[in-house]
Design a protein around this motif. Structure first.
Motif, mmCIF file in Angstrom:
data_model
loop_
_atom_site.group_PDB
_atom_site.id
_atom_site.type_symbol
_atom_site.label_atom_id
_atom_site.label_comp_id
_atom_site.label_asym_id
_atom_site.label_seq_id
_atom_site.Cartn_x
_atom_site.Cartn_y
_atom_site.Cartn_z
ATOM 1 N N SER A 165 0.834 -1.203 0.000
ATOM 2 C CA SER A 165 0.000 0.000 0.000
ATOM 3 C C SER A 165 0.871 1.256 0.000
ATOM 4 O O SER A 165 1.868 1.323 0.726
ATOM 5 C CB SER A 165 -0.912 0.008 1.229
ATOM 6 O OG SER A 165 -1.651 1.214 1.275
ATOM 7 N N VAL A 166 0.483 2.251 -0.801
ATOM 8 C CA VAL A 166 1.241 3.512 -0.803
ATOM 9 C C VAL A 166 0.845 4.388 0.382
ATOM 10 O O VAL A 166 1.498 5.406 0.641
ATOM 11 C CB VAL A 166 1.055 4.306 -2.116
ATOM 12 C CG1 VAL A 166 1.488 3.482 -3.313
ATOM 13 C CG2 VAL A 166 -0.376 4.792 -2.306
ATOM 14 N N LEU A 167 -0.210 4.022 1.081
ATOM 15 C CA LEU A 167 -0.583 4.770 2.282
ATOM 16 C C LEU A 167 -0.325 3.905 3.505
ATOM 17 O O LEU A 167 -0.194 2.677 3.411
ATOM 18 C CB LEU A 167 -2.052 5.204 2.216
ATOM 19 C CG LEU A 167 -3.130 4.126 2.079
ATOM 20 C CD1 LEU A 167 -3.592 3.642 3.446
ATOM 21 C CD2 LEU A 167 -4.318 4.671 1.302
ATOM 22 N N ASP B 82 4.806 9.700 9.682
ATOM 23 C CA ASP B 82 5.093 10.662 8.618
ATOM 24 C C ASP B 82 4.056 10.657 7.497
ATOM 25 O O ASP B 82 4.123 11.488 6.585
ATOM 26 C CB ASP B 82 6.491 10.413 8.033
ATOM 27 C CG ASP B 82 7.582 10.978 8.918
ATOM 28 O OD1 ASP B 82 7.376 12.085 9.460
ATOM 29 O OD2 ASP B 82 8.613 10.306 9.089
ATOM 30 N N TYR B 83 3.098 9.712 7.547
ATOM 31 C CA TYR B 83 2.004 9.758 6.569
ATOM 32 C C TYR B 83 0.890 10.619 7.162
ATOM 33 O O TYR B 83 0.455 10.381 8.289
ATOM 34 C CB TYR B 83 1.491 8.352 6.233
ATOM 35 C CG TYR B 83 0.481 8.384 5.114
ATOM 36 C CD1 TYR B 83 0.889 8.560 3.794
ATOM 37 C CD2 TYR B 83 -0.881 8.293 5.377
ATOM 38 C CE1 TYR B 83 -0.033 8.639 2.765
ATOM 39 C CE2 TYR B 83 -1.813 8.368 4.352
ATOM 40 C CZ TYR B 83 -1.379 8.541 3.041
ATOM 41 O OH TYR B 83 -2.298 8.637 2.027
ATOM 42 N N PRO B 84 0.403 11.643 6.437
ATOM 43 C CA PRO B 84 -0.506 12.636 7.023
ATOM 44 C C PRO B 84 -1.835 12.092 7.528
ATOM 45 O O PRO B 84 -2.355 12.566 8.538
ATOM 46 C CB PRO B 84 -0.740 13.635 5.881
ATOM 47 C CG PRO B 84 0.449 13.470 4.987
ATOM 48 C CD PRO B 84 0.818 12.014 5.073
ATOM 49 N N ASN B 85 -2.415 11.118 6.843
ATOM 50 C CA ASN B 85 -3.715 10.583 7.248
ATOM 51 C C ASN B 85 -3.525 9.382 8.172
ATOM 52 O O ASN B 85 -2.787 8.461 7.841
ATOM 53 C CB ASN B 85 -4.531 10.144 6.025
ATOM 54 C CG ASN B 85 -4.937 11.318 5.145
ATOM 55 O OD1 ASN B 85 -4.865 12.469 5.558
ATOM 56 N ND2 ASN B 85 -5.369 11.023 3.938
ATOM 57 N N GLY C 132 -9.399 10.746 6.219
ATOM 58 C CA GLY C 132 -8.498 11.761 5.696
ATOM 59 C C GLY C 132 -8.691 13.127 6.321
ATOM 60 O O GLY C 132 -8.095 14.124 5.880
ATOM 61 N N GLN C 133 -9.510 13.206 7.359
ATOM 62 C CA GLN C 133 -9.755 14.489 8.025
ATOM 63 C C GLN C 133 -8.646 14.787 9.025
ATOM 64 O O GLN C 133 -8.016 13.883 9.566
ATOM 65 C CB GLN C 133 -11.109 14.467 8.725
ATOM 66 C CG GLN C 133 -12.283 14.347 7.759
ATOM 67 C CD GLN C 133 -13.613 14.274 8.481
ATOM 68 O OE1 GLN C 133 -13.658 14.053 9.686
ATOM 69 N NE2 GLN C 133 -14.695 14.460 7.744
ATOM 70 N N ASP C 134 -8.407 16.067 9.230
ATOM 71 C CA ASP C 134 -7.401 16.533 10.197
ATOM 72 C C ASP C 134 -6.038 15.880 9.976
ATOM 73 O O ASP C 134 -5.524 15.133 10.830
ATOM 74 C CB ASP C 134 -7.869 16.249 11.633
ATOM 75 C CG ASP C 134 -9.219 16.884 11.939
ATOM 76 O OD1 ASP C 134 -9.408 18.041 11.530
ATOM 77 O OD2 ASP C 134 -10.057 16.220 12.563
ATOM 78 N N PRO C 135 -5.411 16.142 8.822
ATOM 79 C CA PRO C 135 -4.070 15.589 8.568
ATOM 80 C C PRO C 135 -3.097 15.964 9.677
ATOM 81 O O PRO C 135 -3.155 17.062 10.233
ATOM 82 C CB PRO C 135 -3.673 16.239 7.232
ATOM 83 C CG PRO C 135 -4.955 16.652 6.598
ATOM 84 C CD PRO C 135 -5.880 16.996 7.720
ATOM 85 N N ALA D 288 -3.605 4.864 -3.933
ATOM 86 C CA ALA D 288 -3.204 6.145 -4.541
ATOM 87 C C ALA D 288 -4.325 7.169 -4.608
ATOM 88 O O ALA D 288 -4.087 8.321 -4.978
ATOM 89 C CB ALA D 288 -2.646 5.905 -5.949
ATOM 90 N N TRP D 289 -5.558 6.746 -4.266
ATOM 91 C CA TRP D 289 -6.673 7.701 -4.283
ATOM 92 C C TRP D 289 -6.569 8.748 -3.170
ATOM 93 O O TRP D 289 -7.198 9.795 -3.235
ATOM 94 C CB TRP D 289 -7.997 6.939 -4.157
ATOM 95 C CG TRP D 289 -8.064 6.078 -2.945
ATOM 96 C CD1 TRP D 289 -8.322 6.459 -1.663
ATOM 97 C CD2 TRP D 289 -7.807 4.677 -2.889
ATOM 98 N NE1 TRP D 289 -8.262 5.385 -0.810
ATOM 99 C CE2 TRP D 289 -7.953 4.278 -1.537
ATOM 100 C CE3 TRP D 289 -7.494 3.717 -3.854
ATOM 101 C CZ2 TRP D 289 -7.783 2.947 -1.127
ATOM 102 C CZ3 TRP D 289 -7.326 2.404 -3.438
ATOM 103 C CH2 TRP D 289 -7.465 2.031 -2.098
ATOM 104 N N GLU D 290 -5.775 8.468 -2.136
ATOM 105 C CA GLU D 290 -5.703 9.422 -1.026
ATOM 106 C C GLU D 290 -4.962 10.697 -1.431
ATOM 107 O O GLU D 290 -3.990 10.663 -2.189
ATOM 108 C CB GLU D 290 -5.023 8.778 0.186
ATOM 109 C CG GLU D 290 -5.894 7.722 0.849
ATOM 110 C CD GLU D 290 -5.729 7.683 2.360
ATOM 111 O OE1 GLU D 290 -6.669 7.225 3.007
ATOM 112 O OE2 GLU D 290 -4.685 8.102 2.893
ATOM 113 N N LYS D 291 -5.428 11.817 -0.890
ATOM 114 C CA LYS D 291 -4.933 13.139 -1.287
ATOM 115 C C LYS D 291 -3.435 13.339 -1.068
ATOM 116 O O LYS D 291 -2.762 13.952 -1.911
ATOM 117 C CB LYS D 291 -5.722 14.235 -0.557
ATOM 118 C CG LYS D 291 -5.477 15.627 -1.090
ATOM 119 C CD LYS D 291 -6.389 16.638 -0.414
ATOM 120 C CE LYS D 291 -6.137 18.048 -0.965
ATOM 121 N NZ LYS D 291 -7.035 19.035 -0.299
ATOM 122 N N PRO D 292 -2.847 12.857 0.038
ATOM 123 C CA PRO D 292 -1.409 13.085 0.226
ATOM 124 C C PRO D 292 -0.538 12.477 -0.871
ATOM 125 O O PRO D 292 0.592 12.930 -1.085
ATOM 126 C CB PRO D 292 -1.117 12.437 1.581
ATOM 127 C CG PRO D 292 -2.418 12.453 2.302
ATOM 128 C CD PRO D 292 -3.446 12.225 1.230
#
Length: 434
Positions: free
Chosen positions: A146-148, A154-157, A162-165, A199-203
């Protein structure tokens, strides 16, 4: 600021140039597509709760509890040779294991995080064991990554919302962490294919995906990757995509059969039950459903990656293993119509699908309680002979615009079977008939 933007633009252009120059060779991708059928394995400590891998974190299972499950994870009955043997008996040609899912837990002894299998009671390398078993049994070994990572600081979400990175996160550091792990996986296990996700996640940006693809090609030029390093994918919506914008080697429709496409490689992934990871008493697909998916996927010129979720003790559930062996038994008779074939020329339907090789069209009779199947005439070609694969000869009636295949009454209502239509010329050269 302007200099920084210019330099960043230069790096992106350089990365995209490297991406375009290092695409996997067509011969390697063709070899992958000829295999047609593989095993997907979604597994990790979450099997102890029977909830979905990754997605149940913070939903069905509290985050702290979810992230501590590895301390109980001890799959003492896991046997890589047995698991790969089940895949082989099913007629599968490759196997893909979730080395790291969205929850961040690693099934191999990575040097870059303690959140891995060596810090569980099990303390054995699951990825390495499967890689060795695949090599021994002639199955291509592949890795899901997984890319997330909702667990990594260090991963924002840190959740699917995905709220409050996390303001303390650092994607630059995270990408270095990813590259280190991917280099580790390629160096230690030499995977045939890498199956990315998330990869769909915004970061995660398109540029990051292209840079990562170019990096992987430096490590192993012929490693195959799916297209989920980038944003262009069919996914669960089975959306039409632009291949020229795709980051990777093939498209990935999910839980749906992809559309007939003679140009762009694709692979549909399906679960054998409903959930990706193991769930007690989860509803399992019938043999009839599984065979229909296999035939419709090959008929659309795609591959099928069929998922199983091992139990907490490491075994594939007995009923799932039985279903896979039933599929394998069908393929022993009908594999000629699946492996090393092209899809088409007719678009698959709920009733039938067609594949082709040489002068043969293979008509997969999915709905077997019908007396005949009518097909449009083939441009410049005629059916010389027709017979059930490894069976009796059958009759074809010709009309001006179509021909009718009369199906054997002895097989009515029984398991899916294949009829071979022998042509007076090359079936593979025919255009798609809508």
């Amino acid at each position: 600021m302007n200099k920084r933007i210019t330099w960043l633009s230069f790096l992106i252009v350089l990365s995209m140039t490297a991406y375009s120059q290092n695409k996997t060779s067509k011969a390697v991708v063709k070899d992958f597509m000829n295999k047609r059928f593989g095993m997907f394995i979604h597994w990790g400590p979450v099997s102890l709760r029977g909830t979905e891998i990754g997605w149940s974190r913070g939903k069905d299972v509290p985050v702290d509890e979810y992230d501590s499950l590895y301390k109980e994870f001890d799959p003492v009955l896991f046997n890589a040779d047995d698991m790969v043997s089940i895949a082989k008996q099913a007629g599968m040609k490759y196997l893909t294991i979730t080395a790291r899912h969205h929850d961040g837990f690693c099934l191999w002894p990575t040097a870059y995080t303690d959140f891995n299998i060596m810090h569980s009671p099990y303390k054995k390398d699951i990825v390495g064991a499967l890689a060795a078993a695949c090599k021994k049994q002639g199955i291509k070994f592949c890795i899901y990554y997984s890319v997330l990572d909702w667990h990594h600081p260090d991963y924002p979400n840190h959740s699917p919302s995905g709220q409050d990175p996390d303001p303390k996160s650092d994607m630059n550091k995270y990408i270095v962490f990813m590259k280190n792990q991917l280099k580790e996986l390629i160096t230690k296990y030499d995977p045939y294919m890498l199956w990315f996700d998330g990869a769909w996640e915004k970061p995660w940006t398109e540029e990051m995906g292209r840079d990562m693809y170019a990096y992987l090609k430096q490590l192993k030029p012929d490693v195959i990757t799916n297209n989920r390093l980038g944003k262009e994918m069919a996914g669960i919506d089975n959306a039409k995509i632009d291949e020229s914008k795709m980051v990777g080697d093939y498209d990935t429709p999910e839980q749906v059969v992809g559309k007939l496409n003679m140009n762009m490689p694709w692979e549909s992934c399906f679960t054998i039950c409903n959930q990706w990871s193991w769930k007690p008493n989860d509803k399992m697909k019938s043999l009839r459903e599984c065979l229909a998916i296999i035939s419709q996927t090959a008929g659309g010129n795609g591959n099928l990656l069929l998922n199983v979720g091992p139990m907490p003790d490491g075994r594939i559930e007995a009923r799932q293993a039985t279903r896979l062996r039933e599929i394998g038994d069908w393929l022993k008779t009908n594999g000629e119509a699946i492996y090393n074939t092209s899809g088409g020329p007719y678009e698959p339907t709920a009733n039938y699908a067609t594949t082709r090789k040489g002068n043969n069209i293979y008509l997969h009779v999915i709905k077997t309680d019908t007396a005949s199947i009518t097909l449009k005439n083939l441009p410049g070609k005629q059916v010389k002979n027709a017979h059930v694969l490894n069976g009796e000869k059958i009759t074809v009636e010709n009309d001006r615009d179509s021909f009718r295949v009369l199906l054997p009454t002895a097989l009515a209502g029984k398991q899916e079977y294949v009829v071979v239509l022998e042509l007076n010329g090359n079936a593979e050269a025919l255009p798609v008939i809508h």
